[in-house]
Motif scaffolding. Structure first.
Motif, PDB file in Angstrom:
ATOM      1  N   UNK A   1       0.830  -1.210   0.000  1.00  8.80           N
ATOM      2  CA  UNK A   1       0.000   0.000   0.000  1.00  8.80           C
ATOM      3  C   UNK A   1       0.865   1.260   0.000  1.00  8.80           C
ATOM      4  N   UNK A   2       1.982   1.201  -0.734  1.00  4.92           N
ATOM      5  CA  UNK A   2       2.910   2.330  -0.817  1.00  4.92           C
ATOM      6  C   UNK A   2       3.411   2.455  -2.246  1.00  4.92           C
ATOM      7  N   UNK A   3       3.741   3.661  -2.660  1.00  8.00           N
ATOM      8  CA  UNK A   3       4.407   3.884  -3.934  1.00  8.00           C
ATOM      9  C   UNK A   3       5.885   3.568  -3.732  1.00  8.00           C
ATOM     10  N   UNK A   4       6.491   2.888  -4.704  1.00 10.05           N
ATOM     11  CA  UNK A   4       7.888   2.487  -4.596  1.00 10.05           C
ATOM     12  C   UNK A   4       8.675   2.973  -5.803  1.00 10.05           C
ATOM     13  N   UNK A   5       9.882   3.427  -5.552  1.00  6.96           N
ATOM     14  CA  UNK A   5      10.833   3.716  -6.617  1.00  6.96           C
ATOM     15  C   UNK A   5      11.829   2.568  -6.660  1.00  6.96           C
ATOM     16  N   UNK A   6      12.021   1.991  -7.849  1.00  9.01           N
ATOM     17  CA  UNK A   6      12.902   0.827  -7.988  1.00  9.01           C
ATOM     18  C   UNK A   6      13.958   1.114  -9.045  1.00  9.01           C
ATOM     19  N   UNK A   7      15.201   0.863  -8.712  1.00  5.48           N
ATOM     20  CA  UNK A   7      16.318   0.970  -9.643  1.00  5.48           C
ATOM     21  C   UNK A   7      16.672  -0.440 -10.095  1.00  5.48           C
ATOM     22  N   UNK A   8      16.459  -0.725 -11.388  1.00  8.33           N
ATOM     23  CA  UNK A   8      16.766  -2.050 -11.935  1.00  8.33           C
ATOM     24  C   UNK A   8      18.218  -2.111 -12.343  1.00  8.33           C
ATOM     25  N   UNK A   9      18.880  -3.200 -11.998  1.00  5.83           N
ATOM     26  CA  UNK A   9      20.296  -3.396 -12.304  1.00  5.83           C
ATOM     27  C   UNK A   9      20.449  -4.253 -13.554  1.00  5.83           C
ATOM     28  N   UNK A  10      21.575  -4.098 -14.219  1.00  5.98           N
ATOM     29  CA  UNK A  10      21.864  -4.915 -15.395  1.00  5.98           C
ATOM     30  C   UNK A  10      21.880  -6.388 -14.974  1.00  5.98           C
ATOM     31  N   UNK A  11      21.348  -7.260 -15.815  1.00  2.24           N
ATOM     32  CA  UNK A  11      21.293  -8.676 -15.436  1.00  2.24           C
ATOM     33  C   UNK A  11      22.676  -9.298 -15.357  1.00  2.24           C
ATOM     34  N   UNK A  12      22.872 -10.131 -14.350  1.00  4.52           N
ATOM     35  CA  UNK A  12      24.122 -10.886 -14.242  1.00  4.52           C
ATOM     36  C   UNK A  12      23.927 -12.325 -14.699  1.00  4.52           C
ATOM     37  N   UNK A  13      22.674 -12.694 -14.985  1.00  8.21           N
ATOM     38  CA  UNK A  13      22.326 -13.999 -15.535  1.00  8.21           C
ATOM     39  C   UNK A  13      21.307 -13.757 -16.646  1.00  8.21           C
ATOM     40  N   UNK A  14      21.236 -14.611 -17.641  1.00 10.16           N
ATOM     41  CA  UNK A  14      20.236 -14.425 -18.693  1.00 10.16           C
ATOM     42  C   UNK A  14      18.816 -14.457 -18.122  1.00 10.16           C
ATOM     43  N   UNK A  15      17.996 -13.519 -18.564  1.00 13.45           N
ATOM     44  CA  UNK A  15      16.585 -13.444 -18.171  1.00 13.45           C
ATOM     45  C   UNK A  15      16.374 -13.343 -16.660  1.00 13.45           C
ATOM     46  N   UNK A  16      17.242 -12.598 -15.977  1.00 16.63           N
ATOM     47  CA  UNK A  16      17.166 -12.465 -14.516  1.00 16.63           C
ATOM     48  C   UNK A  16      17.577 -11.047 -14.135  1.00 16.63           C
ATOM     49  N   UNK A  17      16.671 -10.267 -13.538  1.00 13.50           N
ATOM     50  CA  UNK A  17      16.937  -8.884 -13.163  1.00 13.50           C
ATOM     51  C   UNK A  17      16.674  -8.686 -11.681  1.00 13.50           C
ATOM     52  N   UNK A  18      17.466  -7.820 -11.065  1.00 13.34           N
ATOM     53  CA  UNK A  18      17.285  -7.463  -9.660  1.00 13.34           C
ATOM     54  C   UNK A  18      17.087  -5.957  -9.583  1.00 13.34           C
TER      55      UNK A  18
END
Length: 95
Positions: A66-83
């Motif tokens: 129930x909150x707005x979130x800001x997310x910084x996506x990092x470059x994937x270190x594995x194929x088809x996998x993002x953090x």
């Protein structure tokens, strides 16, 4: 008389990170607080681009907390996998 029970989302802390990954069945996600919680994403098809799919777990985490979130996506270190790291969490709504 029993006390008022707090909504589940009031007991959750601010999420720290999100994980998004693609498998043949579709996109999966996890929201990390002190431990992961997640599931399947019904929205984006497996063929959709990551930037499209990354919106879905952020929306799920916002619905959960129930909150707005800001997310910084990092470059994937594995194929088809993002953090993604939660960089900003909006205030909780009034009780």
């Amino acid at each position: 008389m029993a006390g008022k029970r707090r909504p589940y989302w009031r007991t959750l802390k601010t999420p720290t990170s999100l994980v998004l990954y693609r498998n043949p069945d579709g996109w999966r996600y996890a929201v990390h607080f002190t431990g992961p919680a997640g599931g399947a994403l019904a929205g984006p098809p497996p063929s959709s681009e990551p930037d499209i799919a990354q919106v879905a777990p952020v929306q799920k985490a916002e619905e959960l907390t129930h909150r707005r979130l800001g997310v910084l996506w990092h470059a994937p270190d594995q194929p088809d996998w993002w953090t993604g790291t939660v960089t900003v969490a909006g205030p909780l709504p009034p009780a």
